[in-house]
Design a protein around this motif. Structure first.
Motif, PDB file in Angstrom:
ATOM      1  N   UNK A   1       0.839  -1.204   0.000  1.00 59.00           N
ATOM      2  CA  UNK A   1       0.000   0.000   0.000  1.00 59.00           C
ATOM      3  C   UNK A   1       0.871   1.251   0.000  1.00 59.00           C
ATOM      4  N   UNK A   2       0.394   2.285  -0.683  1.00 56.53           N
ATOM      5  CA  UNK A   2       1.022   3.600  -0.648  1.00 56.53           C
ATOM      6  C   UNK A   2      -0.097   4.621  -0.480  1.00 56.53           C
ATOM      7  N   UNK A   3      -0.500   4.810   0.771  1.00 55.36           N
ATOM      8  CA  UNK A   3      -1.661   5.653   1.079  1.00 55.36           C
ATOM      9  C   UNK A   3      -1.257   6.922   1.811  1.00 55.36           C
ATOM     10  N   UNK A   4       0.025   7.241   1.823  1.00 57.42           N
ATOM     11  CA  UNK A   4       0.512   8.384   2.564  1.00 57.42           C
ATOM     12  C   UNK A   4       1.184   7.962   3.846  1.00 57.42           C
ATOM     13  N   UNK A   5       1.684   8.919   4.617  1.00 56.88           N
ATOM     14  CA  UNK A   5       2.507   8.600   5.794  1.00 56.88           C
ATOM     15  C   UNK A   5       1.714   8.271   7.055  1.00 56.88           C
ATOM     16  N   UNK A   6       0.410   8.468   7.035  1.00 60.16           N
ATOM     17  CA  UNK A   6      -0.381   8.305   8.247  1.00 60.16           C
ATOM     18  C   UNK A   6      -1.205   7.023   8.208  1.00 60.16           C
ATOM     19  N   UNK A   7      -1.588   6.531   9.390  1.00 61.76           N
ATOM     20  CA  UNK A   7      -2.464   5.359   9.422  1.00 61.76           C
ATOM     21  C   UNK A   7      -3.763   5.634   8.680  1.00 61.76           C
ATOM     22  N   UNK A   8      -4.302   4.607   8.042  1.00 60.18           N
ATOM     23  CA  UNK A   8      -5.524   4.756   7.276  1.00 60.18           C
ATOM     24  C   UNK A   8      -6.408   3.534   7.466  1.00 60.18           C
ATOM     25  N   UNK A   9      -7.706   3.755   7.537  1.00 55.41           N
ATOM     26  CA  UNK A   9      -8.685   2.676   7.563  1.00 55.41           C
ATOM     27  C   UNK A   9      -9.444   2.676   6.244  1.00 55.41           C
ATOM     28  N   UNK A  10      -9.453   1.525   5.602  1.00 59.21           N
ATOM     29  CA  UNK A  10     -10.185   1.357   4.335  1.00 59.21           C
ATOM     30  C   UNK A  10     -11.371   0.450   4.622  1.00 59.21           C
ATOM     31  N   UNK A  11     -12.573   0.990   4.491  1.00 59.55           N
ATOM     32  CA  UNK A  11     -13.782   0.207   4.723  1.00 59.55           C
ATOM     33  C   UNK A  11     -14.215  -0.430   3.409  1.00 59.55           C
ATOM     34  N   UNK A  12     -14.227  -1.750   3.404  1.00 58.99           N
ATOM     35  CA  UNK A  12     -14.545  -2.467   2.174  1.00 58.99           C
ATOM     36  C   UNK A  12     -16.039  -2.473   1.905  1.00 58.99           C
ATOM     37  N   UNK A  13     -16.386  -2.256   0.647  1.00 56.98           N
ATOM     38  CA  UNK A  13     -17.781  -2.312   0.218  1.00 56.98           C
ATOM     39  C   UNK A  13     -18.157  -3.691  -0.295  1.00 56.98           C
ATOM     40  N   UNK A  14     -17.166  -4.555  -0.454  1.00 53.11           N
ATOM     41  CA  UNK A  14     -17.388  -5.969  -0.740  1.00 53.11           C
ATOM     42  C   UNK A  14     -16.181  -6.744  -0.223  1.00 53.11           C
ATOM     43  N   UNK A  15     -16.366  -8.028   0.007  1.00 53.35           N
ATOM     44  CA  UNK A  15     -15.287  -8.860   0.521  1.00 53.35           C
ATOM     45  C   UNK A  15     -14.174  -8.997  -0.511  1.00 53.35           C
ATOM     46  N   UNK A  16     -12.938  -8.848  -0.071  1.00 53.73           N
ATOM     47  CA  UNK A  16     -11.794  -9.069  -0.949  1.00 53.73           C
ATOM     48  C   UNK A  16     -11.560 -10.575  -1.057  1.00 53.73           C
ATOM     49  N   UNK A  17     -11.494 -11.101  -2.295  1.00 56.44           N
ATOM     50  CA  UNK A  17     -11.420 -12.542  -2.508  1.00 56.44           C
ATOM     51  C   UNK A  17     -10.157 -12.937  -3.272  1.00 56.44           C
ATOM     52  N   UNK A  18      -9.518 -13.980  -2.761  1.00 52.67           N
ATOM     53  CA  UNK A  18      -8.343 -14.547  -3.409  1.00 52.67           C
ATOM     54  C   UNK A  18      -8.780 -15.413  -4.578  1.00 52.67           C
ATOM     55  N   UNK A  19      -8.133 -15.241  -5.719  1.00 52.70           N
ATOM     56  CA  UNK A  19      -8.322 -16.155  -6.843  1.00 52.70           C
ATOM     57  C   UNK A  19      -7.171 -17.151  -6.836  1.00 52.70           C
ATOM     58  N   UNK A  20      -7.513 -18.427  -6.936  1.00 46.57           N
ATOM     59  CA  UNK A  20      -6.543 -19.488  -6.697  1.00 46.57           C
ATOM     60  C   UNK A  20      -5.465 -19.606  -7.763  1.00 46.57           C
ATOM     61  N   UNK A  21      -5.666 -18.973  -8.905  1.00 49.25           N
ATOM     62  CA  UNK A  21      -4.687 -19.064  -9.989  1.00 49.25           C
ATOM     63  C   UNK A  21      -3.815 -17.818 -10.095  1.00 49.25           C
ATOM     64  N   UNK A  22      -3.773 -16.997  -9.051  1.00 48.12           N
ATOM     65  CA  UNK A  22      -2.986 -15.757  -9.110  1.00 48.12           C
ATOM     66  C   UNK A  22      -1.741 -15.819  -8.242  1.00 48.12           C
ATOM     67  N   UNK A  23      -1.402 -16.973  -7.721  1.00 46.61           N
ATOM     68  CA  UNK A  23      -0.233 -17.147  -6.867  1.00 46.61           C
ATOM     69  C   UNK A  23       0.952 -17.676  -7.654  1.00 46.61           C
ATOM     70  N   UNK A  24       1.609 -18.710  -7.139  1.00 48.59           N
ATOM     71  CA  UNK A  24       1.182 -19.425  -5.933  1.00 48.59           C
ATOM     72  C   UNK A  24       1.395 -18.649  -4.625  1.00 48.59           C
ATOM     73  N   UNK A  25       2.345 -17.705  -4.614  1.00 49.38           N
ATOM     74  CA  UNK A  25       2.561 -16.902  -3.413  1.00 49.38           C
ATOM     75  C   UNK A  25       1.725 -15.630  -3.505  1.00 49.38           C
ATOM     76  N   UNK A  26       0.925 -15.384  -2.486  1.00 49.66           N
ATOM     77  CA  UNK A  26       0.143 -14.151  -2.405  1.00 49.66           C
ATOM     78  C   UNK A  26       0.423 -13.526  -1.047  1.00 49.66           C
ATOM     79  N   UNK A  27       0.827 -12.261  -1.054  1.00 51.67           N
ATOM     80  CA  UNK A  27       1.169 -11.557   0.181  1.00 51.67           C
ATOM     81  C   UNK A  27       0.423 -10.239   0.203  1.00 51.67           C
ATOM     82  N   UNK A  28      -0.224  -9.953   1.327  1.00 55.99           N
ATOM     83  CA  UNK A  28      -0.876  -8.657   1.524  1.00 55.99           C
ATOM     84  C   UNK A  28      -0.199  -8.002   2.714  1.00 55.99           C
ATOM     85  N   UNK A  29       0.515  -6.898   2.480  1.00 46.63           N
ATOM     86  CA  UNK A  29       1.336  -6.251   3.496  1.00 46.63           C
ATOM     87  C   UNK A  29       0.863  -4.811   3.689  1.00 46.63           C
TER      88      UNK A  29
END
Length: 389
Positions: free
Chosen positions: A116-144
């Protein structure tokens, strides 16, 4: 639909770790206790899920820190945070306004290494739908999240979903119940107000993970919720099934609740819950989480079931729960296991507790070996340099 599909897949595949396909006998040894959290709302926000609403410090990056400050256990190499210096996707362009729900959902769907690059301060992102993993986009998936990003379900939806046996997320092998990918790591992130209540009867208010591998590092889980009743639904923070080759799901330096007003709430497993999954939990903190169901598992006559595993709910067969450098305190239940509910249906599972503290958890019954831990009386529990009282 999802639950029935899951049961069909598991039963046909004869996955021995998941005897929950049949009528579950877990917890039958105990009787429902009168102590515990009492009735509470399952809402993912507001007082029912621990008290923190939209004005909570968690929305501004505040809240208890990640991990047990007194934890001193070495972290296994494969459980360490992943190097994300060369990301596949960067969410945001340096401004808070660019870090939207749509950007998160599409970024997670694309897979790879996500930062993420959202600026220097803490941020809360409220999702309007569930974030879903697609099984063919890996094999390694990292959310940092870089220690600055909080993902919120807004008290309305689950935050993150991975399921190798969900055709909508792409089947990638003929053995979806035991495949080595995706290998998902979530790190340096906070999950708040995820709520799977009424969604699919499976639990996982913040994260649902079935198949592949999941690793959680330097994460915080506040005010997440799932269904308030049911004998086996669970995991306000995390609900997991079918980790590849029964390898452990790692939780490292992470906090579930951590202070009054930040706890997570579900019928069972206020923090984490699973069937047939081994966990290795290192230098982590579970407190102020609640299992608010009533009647245990199987549900006693006239009850909806649940109320077990204030912090941790484990069910299945051959599995190991390992705690090292972890503190579990002030969690509450209505039925069994104010700290830990661990039932190995075929009596082949075991618990390892090292340099950990389990204390001050409230309510429940059926404690044959140690206080606050519900298990069959022949379950091996190895305890070293720890306090359980």
């Amino acid at each position: 639909m999802m639950r029935r599909s899951l049961e069909l897949i598991l039963c046909l595949s004869m996955v021995t770790a998941l005897e929950a396909c049949a009528d579950d006998s877990s917890g039958g040894e105990g009787t429902t206790g009168t102590g515990g959290a009492g009735a509470a709302s399952a809402s993912g926000s507001g007082a029912g899920a621990g008290g923190a609403g939209a004005g909570s410090p968690a929305h501004e990056g505040g809240g208890p820190a990640a991990g047990n400050p007194d934890g001193s256990c070495a972290v296994p190499a494969e459980a360490e945070a992943v190097d994300t210096s060369s990301p596949t996707t960067v969410i945001g362009d340096g401004t808070p306004e660019s870090c939207t729900s749509e950007a998160v959902v599409s970024g997670v769907a694309a897979g790879g290494i996500i930062t993420f690059d959202c600026g220097p301060d803490p941020i809360t992102i409220t999702l309007e739908e569930t974030a879903k993993i697609f099984n063919d986009t890996g094999p390694e998936i990292v959310i940092d999240g870089g220690g600055l990003v909080t993902l919120s379900g807004g008290g309305k939806r689950r935050i993150l979903y991975m399921n190798t046996c969900d055709e909508a997320q792409v089947w990638t092998t003929p053995s979806c119940d035991n495949q080595d990918h995706p290998r998902l790591t979530v790190q340096n992130l906070t999950f708040i107000e995820g709520d799977s209540t009424g969604d699919d009867d499976e639990g996982g208010g913040a994260i649902f993970a079935q198949g592949g591998r999941l690793k959680v590092v330097n994460a915080r889980f506040f005010n997440n919720a799932c269904d308030a009743a049911g004998p086996d639904v669970g995991g306000a923070g995390i609900r997991a099934f079918m980790q590849y080759n029964d390898l452990p799901l790692y939780v490292v330096n992470s906090t579930f609740g951590g202070a009054e007003g930040y706890g997570n709430v579900c019928a069972n497993g206020g923090g984490i819950s699973s069937i047939g999954v081994s966990w290795t939990v290192v230098n982590s903190l579970f407190s102020h989480n609640r299992a608010i169901g009533n009647g245990g598992n199987p549900a006693q006559a006239g009850t909806p079931g649940g109320g077990s595993g204030g912090a941790i709910y484990n069910d299945g067969n051959t599995m190991t729960l390992t705690l090292c450098g972890t503190r579990i305190e002030r969690n509450e239940v209505n039925a069994h296991g104010s700290a830990i509910f661990f039932v190995s249906n075929d009596h082949s599972g075991n618990i390892v507790i090292d340099r950990s503290v389990i204390t001050g958890n409230i309510g429940g019954s059926w404690y044959p070996t140690y206080p606050q831990i519900s298990n069959h009386d022949d379950t091996p529990i190895a305890v070293t340099d720890s306090v359980i009282q």
